[in-house]
Design a protein around this motif. Structure first.
Motif, mmCIF file in Angstrom:
data_model
loop_
_atom_site.group_PDB
_atom_site.id
_atom_site.type_symbol
_atom_site.label_atom_id
_atom_site.label_comp_id
_atom_site.label_asym_id
_atom_site.label_seq_id
_atom_site.Cartn_x
_atom_site.Cartn_y
_atom_site.Cartn_z
ATOM 1 N N MET A 37 17.248 24.959 1.959
ATOM 2 C CA MET A 37 16.107 24.938 3.241
ATOM 3 C C MET A 37 16.456 26.135 3.959
ATOM 4 S SD MET A 37 15.155 20.968 5.469
ATOM 5 C CE MET A 37 16.628 21.281 5.797
ATOM 6 N N LYS A 38 15.121 26.398 3.870
ATOM 7 C CA LYS A 38 15.017 27.353 4.818
ATOM 8 C C LYS A 38 14.950 26.779 6.643
ATOM 9 C CE LYS A 38 12.819 31.962 2.350
ATOM 10 N NZ LYS A 38 13.156 30.855 1.442
ATOM 11 N N LEU A 39 15.532 27.518 7.529
ATOM 12 C CA LEU A 39 15.297 27.041 8.779
ATOM 13 C C LEU A 39 14.545 28.690 9.872
ATOM 14 C CD1 LEU A 39 15.651 25.650 11.788
ATOM 15 C CD2 LEU A 39 17.696 27.328 11.836
ATOM 16 N N GLN A 40 13.082 27.538 10.104
ATOM 17 C CA GLN A 40 11.961 28.428 10.800
ATOM 18 C C GLN A 40 12.262 27.330 12.755
ATOM 19 O OE1 GLN A 40 8.483 28.075 9.309
ATOM 20 N NE2 GLN A 40 7.228 27.455 10.434
ATOM 21 N N VAL A 41 12.361 28.803 13.445
ATOM 22 C CA VAL A 41 11.669 28.651 14.609
ATOM 23 C C VAL A 41 9.994 29.053 14.595
ATOM 24 C CG1 VAL A 41 12.186 30.760 15.187
ATOM 25 C CG2 VAL A 41 12.120 29.925 17.070
ATOM 26 N N GLU A 84 5.955 12.390 -1.630
ATOM 27 C CA GLU A 84 4.791 11.583 -2.289
ATOM 28 C C GLU A 84 3.955 13.001 -2.867
ATOM 29 O OE1 GLU A 84 2.379 9.023 0.182
ATOM 30 O OE2 GLU A 84 4.418 7.479 0.397
ATOM 31 N N SER A 85 4.321 14.133 -2.301
ATOM 32 C CA SER A 85 3.054 14.792 -2.462
ATOM 33 C C SER A 85 3.751 15.683 -3.797
ATOM 34 C CB SER A 85 3.015 15.882 -1.393
ATOM 35 O OG SER A 85 4.383 16.859 -1.022
ATOM 36 N N ARG A 86 5.421 16.042 -3.802
ATOM 37 C CA ARG A 86 5.647 16.562 -5.285
ATOM 38 C C ARG A 86 4.640 18.427 -5.077
ATOM 39 N NH1 ARG A 86 8.302 13.246 -8.400
ATOM 40 N NH2 ARG A 86 7.987 11.194 -7.713
ATOM 41 N N VAL A 87 5.013 18.683 -4.124
ATOM 42 C CA VAL A 87 4.650 20.221 -3.741
ATOM 43 C C VAL A 87 6.010 21.036 -2.971
ATOM 44 C CG1 VAL A 87 2.649 19.759 -5.043
ATOM 45 C CG2 VAL A 87 2.947 20.110 -2.560
ATOM 46 N N PRO A 88 5.882 22.087 -2.749
ATOM 47 C CA PRO A 88 6.677 22.506 -1.724
ATOM 48 C C PRO A 88 6.569 21.945 0.080
ATOM 49 C CG PRO A 88 6.657 24.169 -3.546
ATOM 50 C CD PRO A 88 5.470 23.460 -3.788
ATOM 51 N N PHE A 89 6.528 22.045 0.350
ATOM 52 C CA PHE A 89 6.595 22.122 1.630
ATOM 53 C C PHE A 89 7.304 22.296 3.120
ATOM 54 C CE2 PHE A 89 8.585 17.472 0.386
ATOM 55 C CZ PHE A 89 9.089 17.511 2.114
ATOM 56 N N SER A 90 6.942 22.031 4.001
ATOM 57 C CA SER A 90 7.794 21.898 5.405
ATOM 58 C C SER A 90 7.549 20.970 6.532
ATOM 59 C CB SER A 90 7.413 23.469 6.185
ATOM 60 O OG SER A 90 6.282 23.843 6.488
ATOM 61 N N ALA A 141 12.287 24.212 7.191
ATOM 62 C CA ALA A 141 12.689 23.522 8.321
ATOM 63 C C ALA A 141 12.318 23.630 9.808
ATOM 64 C CB ALA A 141 14.021 22.423 8.530
ATOM 65 N N VAL A 142 10.963 22.940 10.629
ATOM 66 C CA VAL A 142 10.451 23.949 11.598
ATOM 67 C C VAL A 142 10.823 23.173 12.899
ATOM 68 C CG1 VAL A 142 8.428 24.882 12.772
ATOM 69 C CG2 VAL A 142 8.415 24.410 10.323
ATOM 70 N N VAL A 143 11.550 24.162 13.529
ATOM 71 C CA VAL A 143 11.979 24.051 15.244
ATOM 72 C C VAL A 143 11.674 24.094 16.252
ATOM 73 C CG1 VAL A 143 14.144 22.943 16.344
ATOM 74 C CG2 VAL A 143 14.159 22.699 14.056
ATOM 75 N N GLY A 144 10.710 23.862 16.953
ATOM 76 C CA GLY A 144 10.860 24.600 18.196
ATOM 77 C C GLY A 144 10.793 24.023 19.494
#
Length: 207
Positions: free
Chosen positions: A1-5, A156-162, A183-186
């Motif tokens: 999993m990628k980390l997004q700031v 539920e979506s079964r598609v790539p998501f953040s 994972a998006v962290v602000g």
């Protein structure tokens, strides 16, 4: 999993300072909508020039003129741009057309979409790189807000998501278990006393 700031600051100087502190621990640097509105496209270029090895995410939240708005952001240095999931399909398709021309990507932000799982499948079929299960700051401030709703929609979506909307050191494990790609962290980073340490701890939690 990628980390997004998610950098929800208001000046290029502050954004560059924060990015410098956390870059080694994050994969994606997001320029929040208030920042882009405050500083314009130049902040995209400034961040990309400073961190060419990072994915630069311009959170435009486009609602119309998808191809045009995506094109100008990609030309400024963005690798990913957002289009709102409530936009017309033609707007999303236009942004995807621009992304293909630049070999970049479109993320569809599902903020305020009621049936996120269904819309996620639809926009993925239109060419979205991934979708963002997102609850905005105003929604998060409401009594009873729960991140688990976003996680269920992602599963539920079964598609790539953040996932964006209250992700922090205590919830990032649940985000990863739900199968999120990003994972998006602000505020969990930029509002921390030590943003670099916060980012480092989040990276370690993912690892």
């Amino acid at each position: 999993m990628k980390l997004q700031v998610a950098i929800d600051l208001l000046t290029t100087e502050d954004a560059l300072e924060l990015a410098e502190k956390v870059a080694e621990y994050v994969d994606i640097i997001e320029l929040g909508t208030p920042l882009v509105k405050s500083e314009g496209l130049s902040v995209i270029t400034a961040i990309k020039d400073a961190h060419p090895d990072k994915i630069v995410f311009a959170d435009l939240k486009t609602m119309d003129a998808g191809e045009l708005e995506a094109d100008i952001a990609f030309k400024a240095g963005a690798d990913l741009v957002t289009v709102l999931g409530t936009a017309d399909d033609s707007t999303i398709a236009g942004a995807v057309k621009a992304a293909k021309a630049h070999n970049k990507g479109v993320v569809v932000d599902l903020i305020s979409v009621q049936d996120k799982a269904t819309r996620a499948k639809e926009v993925r079929a239109l060419g979205a790189k991934f979708v963002e299960m997102h609850a905005g700051l105003d929604e998060q401030a409401k009594p009873g807000y729960d991140l688990n709703g976003l996680l269920r929609a992602g599963e539920e979506s079964r598609v790539p998501f953040s996932v964006a909307g209250g992700v922090n050191i205590t919830t990032i494990g649940a985000v990863q278990r739900a199968g999120a790609e990003v994972a998006v962290v602000g505020g969990g980073i930029y509002a921390a006393d030590d943003p670099a340490l916060a980012a480092k701890e989040l990276r370690a939690a993912i690892a």
